[in-house]
Design a protein around this motif. Sequence first.
Motif, short mmCIF file in Angstrom:
data_model
loop_
_atom_site.label_atom_id
_atom_site.label_comp_id
_atom_site.label_asym_id
_atom_site.label_seq_id
_atom_site.Cartn_x
_atom_site.Cartn_y
_atom_site.Cartn_z
N ARG A 82 5.47 -23.15 -14.84
CA ARG A 82 6.06 -24.01 -13.67
C ARG A 82 7.76 -23.88 -13.47
O ARG A 82 8.19 -23.39 -12.59
N GLY A 83 8.23 -24.31 -15.03
CA GLY A 83 9.77 -24.28 -14.95
C GLY A 83 10.15 -22.46 -14.51
O GLY A 83 11.24 -22.44 -13.81
N SER A 126 12.66 -18.15 -28.94
CA SER A 126 11.43 -17.47 -28.50
C SER A 126 10.21 -17.99 -29.23
O SER A 126 8.98 -17.63 -28.59
N ASP A 127 10.29 -17.90 -30.50
CA ASP A 127 9.14 -18.22 -31.24
C ASP A 127 8.69 -19.80 -31.20
O ASP A 127 9.26 -20.59 -32.23
N ALA A 128 8.31 -20.13 -30.09
CA ALA A 128 8.28 -21.83 -29.81
C ALA A 128 7.31 -22.54 -30.62
O ALA A 128 7.54 -23.71 -30.73
N ALA A 129 6.41 -21.63 -31.26
CA ALA A 129 5.41 -22.64 -31.70
C ALA A 129 5.69 -22.78 -33.43
O ALA A 129 5.24 -23.35 -34.30
N SER A 130 6.82 -22.17 -33.71
CA SER A 130 7.60 -22.51 -35.21
C SER A 130 8.32 -23.65 -35.36
O SER A 130 9.14 -23.81 -36.33
N TYR A 161 17.09 -18.42 -20.74
CA TYR A 161 16.53 -19.67 -20.87
C TYR A 161 15.13 -19.61 -20.28
O TYR A 161 14.72 -19.00 -19.38
N GLU A 162 14.39 -20.63 -20.85
CA GLU A 162 13.08 -20.76 -20.35
C GLU A 162 12.08 -19.35 -20.61
O GLU A 162 11.26 -19.13 -19.80
N GLY A 163 12.68 -18.77 -21.41
CA GLY A 163 12.15 -17.50 -21.94
C GLY A 163 12.72 -16.31 -21.41
O GLY A 163 13.25 -16.19 -20.33
N THR A 164 13.27 -15.45 -22.73
CA THR A 164 14.10 -14.39 -22.39
C THR A 164 13.11 -13.38 -21.31
O THR A 164 12.15 -13.58 -21.35
#
Length: 383
Positions: free
Chosen positions: A242-243, A131-135, A363-366
């Motif tokens: 978009r996804g 979820s913390d994709a920036a890490s 997926y693609e964000g909870t």
Amino acid sequence: MALDPETREQLISSVARFVRERLVPIEEQVSREDRVPDDIVQEMRDLGLFGLSIPVEYGGLGLSMEEEALVCFELGQTSPAFRSVIGTNVGIGSQGLVMFGRPEQKDYWLPRIASGETIASFCLTEPGAGSDAASVRTTAIRKGDVYVVNGTKRYITNAAKAGAFTLMARTNPDNKGAGGISAFFVPSDLKGITVGKPEKKMGQQGAHIHDVIFEDCEIPAECLIGDREGEGFKLAMQVLDRGRLHISAVCVGVSERLVRDSVAYAVDREQFGQRIADFQMIQAMLADSKMEAYAARCMVLETARKRDAGQNIAMEASCCKLFASEAVGRIADRNVQIHGGAGYVADYAAERFYRDVRIFRLYEGTSQIQQMVIAKSLIRAAG
Ligand code: COS
């Protein structure tokens, strides 16, 4: 719309026929064997499904988002594992390149992705970055003409079949945030890349996810997507906007399939001397499922049209993903309920779909990430 009405109608009806005649009959087999047969994959290529979203000049169909959603409504009417075969080429694996790639990158890769010759996967998630994709901790350190990549990517769909990865890696280790991340488009056959074994999953057998491990992997500097480092996080977020809409459209298709299955069972099954469809408590479940499937369809189409009109739909895409993925979960649950004991037994599709749809909320964000995106956007707009 990218297509004229007649061509669009033809495409949608041929996808619907393919789903009905070729995919639905082998759903159980694919689930049991955990494999989509090669001849089916070839038919997907022949139908142009790998290139739905790739611009026409690169050999794709160049569909608008609305048209892509309409195709997904049809493709969703069967096991979602089939959609996964083409999903990364149409969506997260290719779109970074479509949106931000340099001309020579696009010229080389996009025709191969559109034809299905190359499978493209999306490498963002890591053991410590979900979820913390920036890490993201995977690093890509520039050394002369190459970047040296080290790190592990996790749960990567289609990794074992991939000919290339859209890779998010930190080019500036001093910047621990989003701005230190760059995106690359990397051939999968480079030395130093290992793909792990397929994970054992709850559902969607036939679709596979793997670790992808980079160990001192030297990737040519020209693999960087675009011209500048540090743009990778924003690229990933725009690909995901978009996804999320694409996944929402798949959820609509699955929802509509399950409503149909629920109704079919309810009019066939008899208890207390009559068909169960005549009981109001069953009717209430059918009505709620139809209402939610319809609401999700309307949301997806509205948001897709906004995106086609050039609007920023980050918040609306999250609304769609949140609603459509939660709704299909409830619809799959009611479908089991309407089937009674039979809904719990693996001979029926109800049990399989109940497991298959669970991933849509993850997926693609909870769902919680979608809530965050929506709320942050509202609060930002309020100043
Ligand atoms: N489009 C363009 N830019 C975006 C964006 C979007 N949709 N979302 C964020 N950004 C930009 C922000 O504008 C910000 O840029 P500036 O630093 O120039 O202001 C930067 O990216 C960082 O944004 P933010 O601070 O909002 O990032 P956070 O670390 O707070 O994370 C969430 C935001 C939680 C929304 C993001 O990490 C996310 O989507 N996580 C889920 C990831 C996911 O879906 N994982 C599934 C795996 S992929 S299958």
